[in-house]
Design an enzyme around this catalytic site. Structure first.
Site, PDB file in Angstrom:
ATOM      1  N   ASP A 160      44.166  56.327  13.116  1.00 42.87           N
ATOM      2  CA  ASP A 160      45.587  56.785  13.484  1.00 42.87           C
ATOM      3  C   ASP A 160      45.416  58.012  14.510  1.00 42.87           C
ATOM      4  O   ASP A 160      46.197  58.795  14.155  1.00 42.87           O
ATOM      5  CB  ASP A 160      46.477  57.216  12.564  1.00 42.87           C
ATOM      6  CG  ASP A 160      46.584  55.947  11.379  1.00 42.87           C
ATOM      7  OD1 ASP A 160      46.300  54.805  11.650  1.00 42.87           O
ATOM      8  OD2 ASP A 160      47.094  56.167  10.387  1.00 42.87           O
ATOM      9  N   LYS A 165      48.507  48.968  11.871  1.00 45.46           N
ATOM     10  CA  LYS A 165      48.770  48.698  10.266  1.00 45.46           C
ATOM     11  C   LYS A 165      50.218  49.272  10.061  1.00 45.46           C
ATOM     12  O   LYS A 165      50.584  50.396  10.422  1.00 45.46           O
ATOM     13  CB  LYS A 165      47.627  49.618   9.740  1.00 45.46           C
ATOM     14  CG  LYS A 165      47.539  51.130   9.945  1.00 45.46           C
ATOM     15  CD  LYS A 165      46.517  51.493   9.234  1.00 45.46           C
ATOM     16  CE  LYS A 165      46.278  53.172   9.089  1.00 45.46           C
ATOM     17  NZ  LYS A 165      47.334  54.001   8.832  1.00 45.46           N
ATOM     18  N   CYS A 201      46.303  58.782   5.472  1.00 52.56           N
ATOM     19  CA  CYS A 201      45.855  57.865   5.919  1.00 52.56           C
ATOM     20  C   CYS A 201      44.281  57.385   5.654  1.00 52.56           C
ATOM     21  O   CYS A 201      43.772  56.566   5.375  1.00 52.56           O
ATOM     22  CB  CYS A 201      46.185  57.257   7.359  1.00 52.56           C
ATOM     23  SG  CYS A 201      48.193  56.892   7.278  1.00 52.56           S
TER      24      CYS A 201
HETATM   25  C1  C5J Z   1      48.611  59.158   8.494  1.00 46.42           C
HETATM   26  C2  C5J Z   1      50.927  60.195   8.111  1.00 46.42           C
HETATM   27  N1  C5J Z   1      48.125  58.703   9.808  1.00 46.42           N
HETATM   28  N2  C5J Z   1      50.249  61.224   7.595  1.00 46.42           N
HETATM   29  N3  C5J Z   1      50.034  58.986   8.493  1.00 46.42           N
HETATM   30  O1  C5J Z   1      48.266  60.018   7.880  1.00 46.42           O
HETATM   31  O2  C5J Z   1      51.867  59.814   8.048  1.00 46.42           O
END
Ligand code: C5J
Length: 223
Positions: free
Chosen positions: A26, A131, A164
């Site tokens: 991400d 995802k 994540c």
């Molecule tokens: C991720 C989030 N990528 N913190 N998303 O950690 O909402």
């Protein structure tokens, strides 16, 4: 088969390069760039940007050595049929998934903010997994990609450490993958959570995996 030994905590780990994938979780514009979704939630996005250069160096080494590279992006279909009501209906009603942000609809696939930052942009041939959840295995074909490529070890980088990255490491650990997390390639809007998140991975003889840093991995790869 080239095997390298990486100094890590709780102990060094030997891995076969050909059976190891680098997973970039991400590293998206909406989480990392000023003006994006992350900042609109009141977060200091500069806390995440420290991970960019170490990730860049690691990606470059992985590409040079022909390692499998997988990028993930959190996001939903434009009709939001894959977004649970319980996920969408939380937080400030003005800044929710699917609403218009400064980089398009927030966390919607195909919108500029949902894409990966230019510094770490995927190269042709690298997997990009969209995802809908926090973990990279939920509702994706990550497991079959790893199996198809005979992968046993994952070097997991990205943001955020405790959300994540952690969810993915836990899911991977339960599926039998050895997870190595270079702490400087991860980041959180909440520094304390980053630190504790890393400690949780390596605690109790590495209950979820191994923790190291990018420099140590690069040194092992080039040795
Ligand atoms: C991720 C989030 N990528 N913190 N998303 O950690 O909402």
């Amino acid at each position: 088969m080239l095997t390298i030994e990486i100094n890590a905590e709780p102990e060094a780990i030997a891995i076969e390069i050909a059976k190891t994938a680098v997973v970039m979780i991400d590293m998206q514009r909406d989480f990392l760039e000023p003006g994006g979704f992350g900042e609109s939630l009141g977060n200091d996005v500069s806390l995440l940007s420290a991970a960019i250069e170490p990730c860049k160096a690691l990606l470059s080494a992985a590409r040079q050595h022909g390692m499998l590279v997988i990028h993930t992006r959190e996001g939903h279909l434009p009709d939001m049929s894959d977004a649970h009501k319980a996920k969408v209906e939380r937080g400030d009603p003005g800044v929710r998934i699917g609403q218009m942000g400064s980089m398009g609809r927030i966390l919607i696939r195909g919108e500029p903010g949902q894409d990966i930052i230019p510094d770490l942009y995927p190269q042709e041939g690298e997997y990009v997994i969209d995802k809908p959840g926090k973990g990279a295995f939920y509702a994706t074909d990550l497991q079959s990609i790893l199996q198809k490529n005979a992968i046993e070890n994952l070097i997991v980088c990205g943001v955020t450490t405790e959300v994540c990255v952690h969810t993915t490491v836990r899911e991977a650990n339960d599926r039998g993958y050895r997870c190595i997390v270079p702490g400087d390639c991860c980041g959180s809007y909440i520094p304390e959570f980053h630190e504790v998140g890393l400690r949780m991975i390596k605690a109790q003889s590495g209950i979820f995996g191994w923790v190291t840093d990018s420099h140590t991995i690069l040194t092992a790869i080039s040795a």
